[in-house]
Design an enzyme around this catalytic site. Structure first.
Site, PDB file in Angstrom:
ATOM      1  N   ASP A  37     -62.427  88.193  56.357  1.00  0.00           N
ATOM      2  CA  ASP A  37     -62.853  87.671  55.061  1.00  0.00           C
ATOM      3  C   ASP A  37     -64.371  87.675  54.941  1.00  0.00           C
ATOM      4  O   ASP A  37     -65.100  87.783  55.936  1.00  0.00           O
ATOM      5  CB  ASP A  37     -62.310  86.250  54.886  1.00  0.00           C
ATOM      6  CG  ASP A  37     -62.011  85.910  53.434  1.00  0.00           C
ATOM      7  OD1 ASP A  37     -62.525  86.610  52.534  1.00  0.00           O
ATOM      8  OD2 ASP A  37     -61.263  84.944  53.193  1.00  0.00           O
ATOM      9  N   ASP A  92     -57.818  86.608  44.959  1.00  0.00           N
ATOM     10  CA  ASP A  92     -57.341  85.278  45.326  1.00  0.00           C
ATOM     11  C   ASP A  92     -56.383  84.727  44.279  1.00  0.00           C
ATOM     12  O   ASP A  92     -55.678  83.750  44.532  1.00  0.00           O
ATOM     13  CB  ASP A  92     -58.522  84.316  45.480  1.00  0.00           C
ATOM     14  CG  ASP A  92     -59.236  84.486  46.815  1.00  0.00           C
ATOM     15  OD1 ASP A  92     -58.703  85.201  47.683  1.00  0.00           O
ATOM     16  OD2 ASP A  92     -60.320  83.903  46.985  1.00  0.00           O
TER      17      ASP A  92
END
Length: 795
Positions: A488, A558
């Site tokens: 990430d 997301d």
């Protein structure tokens, strides 16, 4: 195929031709890029000039008929009359910006030369795949053009690589300083396309966190339009993929050019319409905040650019990119392997994790048939929120008494693979790493810093930082039987300053960061070739071809809301294969929108990407758990199709109320379709499904899923047929809903491929408020259907 005759260079792919010529003056005139021309006779392609008009400037007294300002060129620079957006811009030791690169030589060879500092495309050995009549892959041909600026002792090399089978051409550019002076490069773009007319439409794909890849169409009539990112990453604000096309181009007809960049940092795509009716498109690294010092004897390379053309609309152009990316960008063990179905812990627990909670989730995943369990953020240091511990990659033994290895062994014992989340590029001020090495961070010393997500960014341009990242990640990955890593990166860059560089070289920081990141990834991928790495950057903040050179799949957003994801994934599909877009079924109401979409629709959208789940399976009711189990079984039955098939856009929410997709096997004998509705329209019963990519002369069976409706969907209307009154949400209502289901519509037809593609299937009528039976399609807000289309063997 590449040919060179009398300094006219013709690059041919299966369906396209690209042509340019070295003029007597030494400049490179762009002649043509479009539909394949079998025999190029260049005389008709050269632009004719007689006198330099108006206030334009002539290049030299020896070439008085034309000005560089009104010519189609392969590249451009400042100072010699071309006042349009330049390709290269150099600050010389004497303070001048003028460049005059002229043709010196051309070389044709075979094979892809690896980039020195950056990732790039690569050639593959041709191989046969089911459904393809011709070999797939192959070694590209290379054309290297060398140009020289003799006034300042500089060379400019332009590489062209022809991937003929998938109709893709890539371009690379390098500046070599053969002078005795140090120069400063202000810009070196990767590719330039000049068109001899205006009025095109430029499509860009923009957005923000949670709403990536929205298609925007800009009519280029005059002036300049810039699609760019200055965030330190390719960004969710403006993806580097763009399209250019005339009015009238559709998904399946008309001319379209697609352009992309194999780079993950700041980028710019600039379209300019001149006063003389020409259009220029240049793309590459963003020249803003960029200044690269190049000493004598050194070379600087720009990222590799990718381009393709189709005369058959957006879908065909997309297939060119999909084929190219899956064959010549994605690499390694997982290039062609079917991906495991995963359950990610994030939306089930966020930071509040411990071994017992994670094992309960893993057991529920195993019962559903899921294959991979992923522990997301919260497992290391004192990581109970996002304010601490990034950079300290040691497990929290209070949460994980047996450490990562102990948890991994228990998950493996359940019959599941184990995956883990990391964010190696970041550091919290509240961490041991920051306390020990504050100079390792991109920040201006003794000045206030603007943070994002309570974290700062490590200076990956430094070799000592690169070594730390590689060493800490390698130790973690080797500590347990880790099968999957989610890498990430959750913020963009601010106060960009490297404490390892002098003041005059701070313009190199952005790019040095990317070179360092790629170096770390290259080392780790080589050391751990069997791990499935997934890229993430707060969703789609770094979804680009550079990352896909290392990560075979990237988290698309997301935002897991099915309605939003339908638009997001549709946007990605123009330039990227959905096999590379990770997509998960999440809970409802959705955590990003609070929308309550049906579980069936959440699945229908997610199954068209790299598929998984991200919700608390332990909290689902028995009916939903059983539904998830059936979804997993259905996906496994069709996983080969989704892994190796071709994706087609039919309709989308961009155009109206419906999204319609089809995934078709390479041989065209199997397809899965998806139809999703945004909002129910009263008294609008008609709907159709029109697949693409089938074989016209082949007989198919078209069918849907067996559908059983919960009577609660009908609300108080059940009392119009119930012998006893049923109060809403009462115990009786719950009992009836549990034991009695209403049958949905059945779609069951035989038709030839041409009929399905050209006429479509007229579906069962939707509920219109005047009655319901098994022939009616109950299709409310956010509803969807999945259809299966399979070739039938005739007796």
């Amino acid at each position: 195929m590449i040919t060179a005759n009398d300094n006219v260079f013709v690059l041919s792919t299966k369906n396209t031709t690209y042509a340019f010529a070295a003029l007597e003056s030494g400049h490179l005139e762009h002649l043509y890029y479009g539909r394949r021309i079998e025999s190029v006779l260049p005389q008709s392609l050269f632009e004719k000039h007689a006198f330099v008009p108006g206030t334009m400037n002539q290049y030299s007294p020896d070439f008085q008929k034309a000005s560089l300002e009104d010519m189609n060129l392969e590249f451009s620079s400042l100072g010699k009359g071309d006042i349009r957006e330049p390709f290269v811009e150099i600050l010389h030791a004497d303070g001048s910006f003028t460049c005059d690169f002229l043709f010196q030589k051309a070389e044709i060879s075979e094979g892809k030369q690896p980039m020195k500092t950056l990732p790039g495309s690569y050639g593959t050995d041709p191989h046969k795949e089911e459904g393809y009549d011709e070999p797939v892959g192959g070694i590209p041909e290379r054309l290297c053009i060398t140009l020289s600026d003799d006034q300042y002792g500089l060379l400019l090399e332009l590489d062209y690589y022809v991937y003929a089978w998938c109709d893709v051409i890539t371009r690379c550019a390098r500046v070599i300083n053969v002078s005795d002076e140090t120069i400063r490069i202000k810009r070196l773009m990767s590719a330039q396309l000049d068109f001899d007319r205006a009025g095109y439409i430029l499509s860009t794909f923009t957005g923000a966190w949670g709403r990536e890849m929205n298609r925007n169409d800009i009519h280029l009539q005059a002036g300049k339009y810039v699609n760019s990112a200055l965030t330190g990453c390719s960004s969710n604000r403006a993806n580097p993929f763009v399209m250019l096309y005339p009015f009238g181009t559709t998904e399946d007809s008309g001319n379209v050019w697609g352009m992309n960049l194999i780079y993950s940092g700041n980028h710019a795509e600039v379209a300019e319409v001149t006063a003389h009716g020409k259009t220029r498109l240049v793309w590459g690294m963003n020249p803003e905040c960029f200044l690269w010092e190049l000493p004598s004897g050194r070379m600087f390379e720009a990222p590799e650019a990718v381009m393709s053309f189709s005369h058959q609309g957006f879908n065909d152009m997309s297939h060119h990119f999909h084929d190219f990316i899956l064959e010549h960008i994605v690499r390694g063990t997982w290039k062609k392997k079917e991906r495991p179905i995963l359950l990610n812990s994030w939306e089930a627990a966020y930071f509040d994790i411990n071994e017992a909670k994670l094992l309960r989730l893993a057991k529920a995943a195993k019962q559903a048939g899921i294959e991979l369990f992923v522990m997301d953020d919260g497992w290391f240091g004192e990581r109970n929120d996002d304010t601490t511990s990034l950079g300290d990659w040691t497990e929290n033994r209070k949460k994980l008494p047996g450490g990562v290895k102990g948890l991994c062994e228990k998950v493996n014992a359940l019959g599941l693979d184990f995956g883990i989340w990391v964010e190696p590029e970041m550091v919290n001020v509240k961490s041991r790493l920051y306390e020990a090495h504050p100079d390792w961070v991109l920040q201006i010393p003794d000045k206030p810093h603007s943070e994002g997500r309570n974290q700062r960014i490590l200076d990956l341009g430094r070799e000592d930082v690169q070594k730390y990242v590689v060493r800490s990640m390698a130790k973690l990955f080797a500590s347990a039987n880790i099968s999957y890593v989610k890498w990430d990166m959750n913020r963009t860059m601010t106060d960009v300053f490297s404490q390892a560089l002098p003041a005059g070289r701070q313009g190199e920081v952005y790019h040095r960061y990317m070179i360092g990141l790629y170096r770390c990834l290259r080392v780790l991928m080589k050391k751990f070739p069997d791990i499935l790495f997934e890229g993430c950057a707060s969703g789609g903040n770094r979804f680009d071809l550079g990352m896909l050179c290392f990560f075979p799949q990237i988290w698309g957003s997301d935002n897991t809301d099915a309605v939003c994801r339908a638009t997001i994934q549709n946007g990605y599909s123009y330039g990227y294969p959905l096999q590379c877009v990770s997509a998960h079924v999440s809970g409802a109401p959705n955590h990003q929108t609070l929308r309550n979409a049906p579980l069936s629709s959440r699945f229908a959208v997610a199954m068209f990407g790299s598929f998984g789940y991200e919700l608390n399976l332990c909290d689902l009711g028995s009916e939903e758990r059983e539904a998830v189990k059936k979804q997993v079984e259905l996906y496994k039955e069709n996983r080969k199709l989704f892994t190796h098939g071709h994706f087609y856009r039919n309709r989308s929410f961009d155009d109206g109320n419906v999204t319609e997709w089809t995934f078709v096997s390479a041989d065209g004998k199997q397809a899965v379709g998806m139809l999703m509705q945004k909002l129910m329209t009263p008294n609008c019963q008609y709907q159709y499904f029109m697949p693409k990519g089938l074989l016209p002369d082949t007989l198919y069976h078209f069918g849907g899923q067996t559908i059983r409706h919960n009577i609660k969907q009908f609300g108080d209307l059940v009392n119009t047929v119930s012998p006893v009154h049923i109060k809403q949400d009462s115990l009786l209502h719950d009992l009836v809903a549990r034991f009695y289901k209403m049958n949905g519509e059945s779609e069951d037809y035989f038709a030839y491929g041409d009929s399905l593609m050209y006429a479509g299937v007229k579906l069962a009528p939707a509920f219109g408020g005047t009655g319901y039976d098994e022939q009616v399609r109950l299709f409310g807000d956010f509803a969807s259907r999945i259809y299966f289309i399979n070739a039938v063997k005739l007796p």
